[in-house]
Motif scaffolding. Structure first.
Motif, PDB file in Angstrom:
ATOM      1  N   ALA A 158       0.693  -1.315  -0.020  1.00  0.00           N
ATOM      2  CA  ALA A 158      -0.114   0.021   0.127  1.00  0.00           C
ATOM      3  C   ALA A 158       0.924   1.327   0.006  1.00  0.00           C
ATOM      4  O   ALA A 158       0.436   2.253  -0.378  1.00  0.00           O
ATOM      5  CB  ALA A 158      -1.102   0.028   1.371  1.00  0.00           C
ATOM      6  N   THR A 159       1.930   1.175   0.375  1.00  0.00           N
ATOM      7  CA  THR A 159       2.873   2.234   0.443  1.00  0.00           C
ATOM      8  C   THR A 159       4.265   1.817  -0.101  1.00  0.00           C
ATOM      9  O   THR A 159       4.590   2.296  -1.233  1.00  0.00           O
ATOM     10  CB  THR A 159       3.174   2.964   2.167  1.00  0.00           C
ATOM     11  N   ASN A 160       5.159   1.239   0.676  1.00  0.00           N
ATOM     12  CA  ASN A 160       6.318   0.794   0.340  1.00  0.00           C
ATOM     13  C   ASN A 160       6.987  -0.173   1.455  1.00  0.00           C
ATOM     14  O   ASN A 160       6.741   0.306   2.690  1.00  0.00           O
ATOM     15  CB  ASN A 160       7.155   2.103  -0.233  1.00  0.00           C
ATOM     16  N   PRO A 161       7.319  -1.265   1.208  1.00  0.00           N
ATOM     17  CA  PRO A 161       7.913  -2.113   2.448  1.00  0.00           C
ATOM     18  C   PRO A 161       8.774  -1.530   3.370  1.00  0.00           C
ATOM     19  O   PRO A 161       8.900  -1.866   4.529  1.00  0.00           O
ATOM     20  CB  PRO A 161       8.706  -3.413   1.558  1.00  0.00           C
ATOM     21  N   ILE A 162       9.518  -0.536   2.833  1.00  0.00           N
ATOM     22  CA  ILE A 162      10.700   0.119   3.736  1.00  0.00           C
ATOM     23  C   ILE A 162      10.109   1.023   4.869  1.00  0.00           C
ATOM     24  O   ILE A 162      10.222   0.861   5.996  1.00  0.00           O
ATOM     25  CB  ILE A 162      11.761   0.675   2.907  1.00  0.00           C
ATOM     26  N   PRO A 163       9.367   1.974   4.396  1.00  0.00           N
ATOM     27  CA  PRO A 163       8.640   2.724   5.397  1.00  0.00           C
ATOM     28  C   PRO A 163       7.708   1.910   6.108  1.00  0.00           C
ATOM     29  O   PRO A 163       7.501   2.470   7.361  1.00  0.00           O
ATOM     30  CB  PRO A 163       7.996   3.975   4.515  1.00  0.00           C
ATOM     31  N   TYR A 164       7.061   1.113   5.459  1.00  0.00           N
ATOM     32  CA  TYR A 164       6.161   0.290   6.214  1.00  0.00           C
ATOM     33  C   TYR A 164       6.709  -0.491   7.485  1.00  0.00           C
ATOM     34  O   TYR A 164       6.350  -0.625   8.506  1.00  0.00           O
ATOM     35  CB  TYR A 164       5.115  -0.752   5.274  1.00  0.00           C
ATOM     36  N   ALA A 165       7.883  -1.024   7.084  1.00  0.00           N
ATOM     37  CA  ALA A 165       8.374  -1.661   8.182  1.00  0.00           C
ATOM     38  C   ALA A 165       8.913  -0.731   9.288  1.00  0.00           C
ATOM     39  O   ALA A 165       8.772  -1.029  10.594  1.00  0.00           O
ATOM     40  CB  ALA A 165       9.856  -2.050   7.751  1.00  0.00           C
ATOM     41  N   LEU A 166       9.463   0.403   8.906  1.00  0.00           N
ATOM     42  CA  LEU A 166       9.504   1.513  10.120  1.00  0.00           C
ATOM     43  C   LEU A 166       8.142   1.951  10.897  1.00  0.00           C
ATOM     44  O   LEU A 166       8.035   2.149  12.096  1.00  0.00           O
ATOM     45  CB  LEU A 166      10.000   2.698   9.671  1.00  0.00           C
ATOM     46  N   TYR A 167       7.112   2.026  10.187  1.00  0.00           N
ATOM     47  CA  TYR A 167       5.742   2.239  10.706  1.00  0.00           C
ATOM     48  C   TYR A 167       5.474   1.160  11.467  1.00  0.00           C
ATOM     49  O   TYR A 167       4.971   1.610  12.650  1.00  0.00           O
ATOM     50  CB  TYR A 167       4.781   2.319   9.475  1.00  0.00           C
ATOM     51  N   CYS A 168       5.507  -0.069  10.993  1.00  0.00           N
ATOM     52  CA  CYS A 168       5.240  -1.097  12.261  1.00  0.00           C
ATOM     53  C   CYS A 168       6.373  -1.058  13.426  1.00  0.00           C
ATOM     54  O   CYS A 168       5.534  -1.651  14.569  1.00  0.00           O
ATOM     55  CB  CYS A 168       5.523  -2.598  11.501  1.00  0.00           C
ATOM     56  N   SER A 169       7.536  -0.922  13.289  1.00  0.00           N
ATOM     57  CA  SER A 169       8.438  -0.918  14.181  1.00  0.00           C
ATOM     58  C   SER A 169       8.026   0.207  15.424  1.00  0.00           C
ATOM     59  O   SER A 169       7.888  -0.037  16.434  1.00  0.00           O
ATOM     60  CB  SER A 169       9.802  -0.690  13.841  1.00  0.00           C
ATOM     61  N   LEU A 170       7.504   1.259  14.952  1.00  0.00           N
ATOM     62  CA  LEU A 170       7.357   2.577  15.952  1.00  0.00           C
ATOM     63  C   LEU A 170       6.045   2.097  16.673  1.00  0.00           C
ATOM     64  O   LEU A 170       5.884   2.208  17.782  1.00  0.00           O
ATOM     65  CB  LEU A 170       7.201   3.854  14.994  1.00  0.00           C
ATOM     66  N   LEU A 171       4.801   1.354  15.851  1.00  0.00           N
ATOM     67  CA  LEU A 171       3.674   1.064  16.694  1.00  0.00           C
ATOM     68  C   LEU A 171       4.066  -0.177  17.481  1.00  0.00           C
ATOM     69  O   LEU A 171       3.536  -0.307  18.631  1.00  0.00           O
ATOM     70  CB  LEU A 171       2.672   0.785  15.658  1.00  0.00           C
ATOM     71  N   ALA A 172       5.111  -0.930  17.223  1.00  0.00           N
ATOM     72  CA  ALA A 172       5.501  -2.067  18.121  1.00  0.00           C
ATOM     73  C   ALA A 172       5.804  -1.600  19.400  1.00  0.00           C
ATOM     74  O   ALA A 172       5.906  -2.005  20.569  1.00  0.00           O
ATOM     75  CB  ALA A 172       6.320  -2.852  17.408  1.00  0.00           C
ATOM     76  N   LEU A 173       6.897  -0.546  18.993  1.00  0.00           N
ATOM     77  CA  LEU A 173       7.619   0.041  20.461  1.00  0.00           C
ATOM     78  C   LEU A 173       6.489   0.634  21.357  1.00  0.00           C
ATOM     79  O   LEU A 173       6.431   0.413  22.427  1.00  0.00           O
ATOM     80  CB  LEU A 173       8.516   1.177  19.976  1.00  0.00           C
ATOM     81  N   VAL A 174       5.336   1.520  20.849  1.00  0.00           N
ATOM     82  CA  VAL A 174       4.400   1.710  21.708  1.00  0.00           C
ATOM     83  C   VAL A 174       3.609   0.745  22.481  1.00  0.00           C
ATOM     84  O   VAL A 174       3.204   0.760  23.614  1.00  0.00           O
ATOM     85  CB  VAL A 174       3.107   2.563  20.700  1.00  0.00           C
ATOM     86  N   SER A 175       3.470  -0.229  21.722  1.00  0.00           N
ATOM     87  CA  SER A 175       2.623  -1.630  22.306  1.00  0.00           C
ATOM     88  C   SER A 175       3.581  -2.159  23.430  1.00  0.00           C
ATOM     89  O   SER A 175       3.308  -2.473  24.533  1.00  0.00           O
ATOM     90  CB  SER A 175       2.435  -2.447  21.396  1.00  0.00           C
ATOM     91  N   ILE A 176       4.737  -2.158  23.141  1.00  0.00           N
ATOM     92  CA  ILE A 176       5.914  -2.920  24.093  1.00  0.00           C
ATOM     93  C   ILE A 176       5.794  -2.143  25.301  1.00  0.00           C
ATOM     94  O   ILE A 176       5.693  -2.553  26.658  1.00  0.00           O
ATOM     95  CB  ILE A 176       7.268  -3.087  23.400  1.00  0.00           C
ATOM     96  N   HIS A 177       5.900  -0.969  25.197  1.00  0.00           N
ATOM     97  CA  HIS A 177       6.056  -0.051  26.366  1.00  0.00           C
ATOM     98  C   HIS A 177       4.672   0.110  27.126  1.00  0.00           C
ATOM     99  O   HIS A 177       4.882   0.008  28.317  1.00  0.00           O
ATOM    100  CB  HIS A 177       6.059   1.404  25.832  1.00  0.00           C
ATOM    101  N   LEU A 178       3.270  -0.161  26.335  1.00  0.00           N
ATOM    102  CA  LEU A 178       2.326  -0.101  27.325  1.00  0.00           C
ATOM    103  C   LEU A 178       2.084  -1.634  27.867  1.00  0.00           C
ATOM    104  O   LEU A 178       1.441  -1.578  28.880  1.00  0.00           O
ATOM    105  CB  LEU A 178       1.031   0.078  26.149  1.00  0.00           C
TER     106      LEU A 178
END
Length: 337
Positions: free
Chosen positions: A79-99
């Motif tokens: 839908a976007t591009n695998p490279i920025p999508y990977a970074l997108y997923c990693s940031l949301l994963a960090l938020v979830s890990i913190h919570l």
């Protein structure tokens, strides 16, 4: 963050007006800053905002699973591009890990664990080497900063992180082995002087970028000249690239030292706060520090702020976190009076 963002908007906006540089980053940035500054965040429940974060993480995994299983796309993020999508997923994963670590709400904690797992699975399915390599180290850093780091807890974090990596490898063994073999093959080709692979293309672009920066160190040569220079490169695969595959080199080449300093100030300003006495102080929360660290390391081999959806995610996510944390600090100070 609002001040540094506004300064960046003015500079990059002027380069658009004066020499016709792309306006996407400036337009997206000012929209995000307006969104952060004008939305009455105090009217939103902190818990509800956290639920939005973890549900977004879960949908990252669902989207990746749909692309991989149903659409038979072996490198998700179409839908976007695998490279920025990977970074997108990693940031949301960090938020979830913190919570998952810090939340006292059982439902939110459970959803956060699920969100972290789903977002990490999506990250692995993107097949993006740089982000996948950096992410475990940033996640461990976040975990250690989110708790009282006693020796026993540090050991527990390292053990959990190691088990997570082993389990991830076991689940995605075939895909990871193929990627490792492909990477080693690319390195061999680069050593032979062949730059038609992903790694070789990056090396060629970085070399060209370092030469191009010399043409105008202070203000850069602008979008048009840089992109035309890339198109004129003899290697066909290199000449098709829209940027230099490094945020630092790309920004230096396009906008010079001034542009890079303003972009760096904007990123770092998310870790600063202005007191009532107009003093600038570090206000580093573990989550925001981890998000900034992830952006900084990912920017070595990619251009996160070349993609407007990443500008939206970083700016709004960090801005909202600042608002939420500021609300907590006000409550704590009121309780001490």
């Amino acid at each position: 963050m609002l001040l540094s963002g506004a300064a960046a908007f003015v500079y990059f906006g002027l380069t658009h007006l004066i020499r016709g540089d792309d306006f996407s980053f400036s337009r997206t940035l000012i929209t995000c800053l307006a969104y952060i500054g004008l939305v009455p965040w105090k009217r939103f429940s902190q818990k509800h905002i956290y639920y939005v974060f973890v549900i977004s993480s879960i949908f990252c995994g669902l989207n990746a699973g749909y692309e991989y299983v149903v659409m038979d796309i072996k490198r998700v993020g179409i839908a976007t591009n695998p490279i920025p999508y990977a970074l997108y997923c990693s940031l949301l994963a960090l938020v979830s890990i913190h919570l998952a670590i810090t939340s006292n709400d059982r439902l939110l904690k459970g959803l956060a664990v699920l969100g972290a797992v789903m977002a990490c699975c999506a990250l692995l399915l993107t097949d993006v080497r740089g982000v996948i390599l950096f992410f475990p180290f940033v996640a461990v850093f976040l975990a250690m900063k989110s708790i009282d780091a006693t020796p026993r807890k540090i050991v527990a974090i390292v053990v959990i992180a190691s088990l997570s990596v082993v389990c991830s490898y076991a689940v995605f063994k075939t895909k990871i082995d193929q990627r490792i073999a492909r990477t080693l093959h690319e390195v061999e080709l680069v050593e032979q002087g062949k730059v038609r692979t992903s790694i070789g293309i990056r090396f060629a672009l970085w070399q060209f970028g370092m030469e191009t920066i010399k043409d105008d160190v202070l203000l850069g040569i602008g979008d048009e000249k840089l992109e035309q220079g890339i198109k004129d490169l003899p290697n066909h695969r290199v000449s098709k690239q829209p940027h230099l595959h490094s945020q630092y080199l790309d920004t230096l080449a396009r906008f010079g030292v001034v542009g890079l300093l303003l972009l760096t100030a904007f990123i770092v300003s998310s870790l600063l706060t202005i007191t009532d006495n107009k003093k600038l102080l570090w206000n580093v929360s573990p989550l925001r520090a981890s998000i900034v660290l992830m952006i900084v390391v990912a920017a070595t081999t990619d251009v996160p702020f070349h993609h407007t959806h990443m500008v939206y995610l970083f700016t709004v996510l960090v801005g909202v976190l600042i608002m939420i944390e500021g609300r907590d600090e006000e409550r704590n100070s009121d309780s001490l009076r």
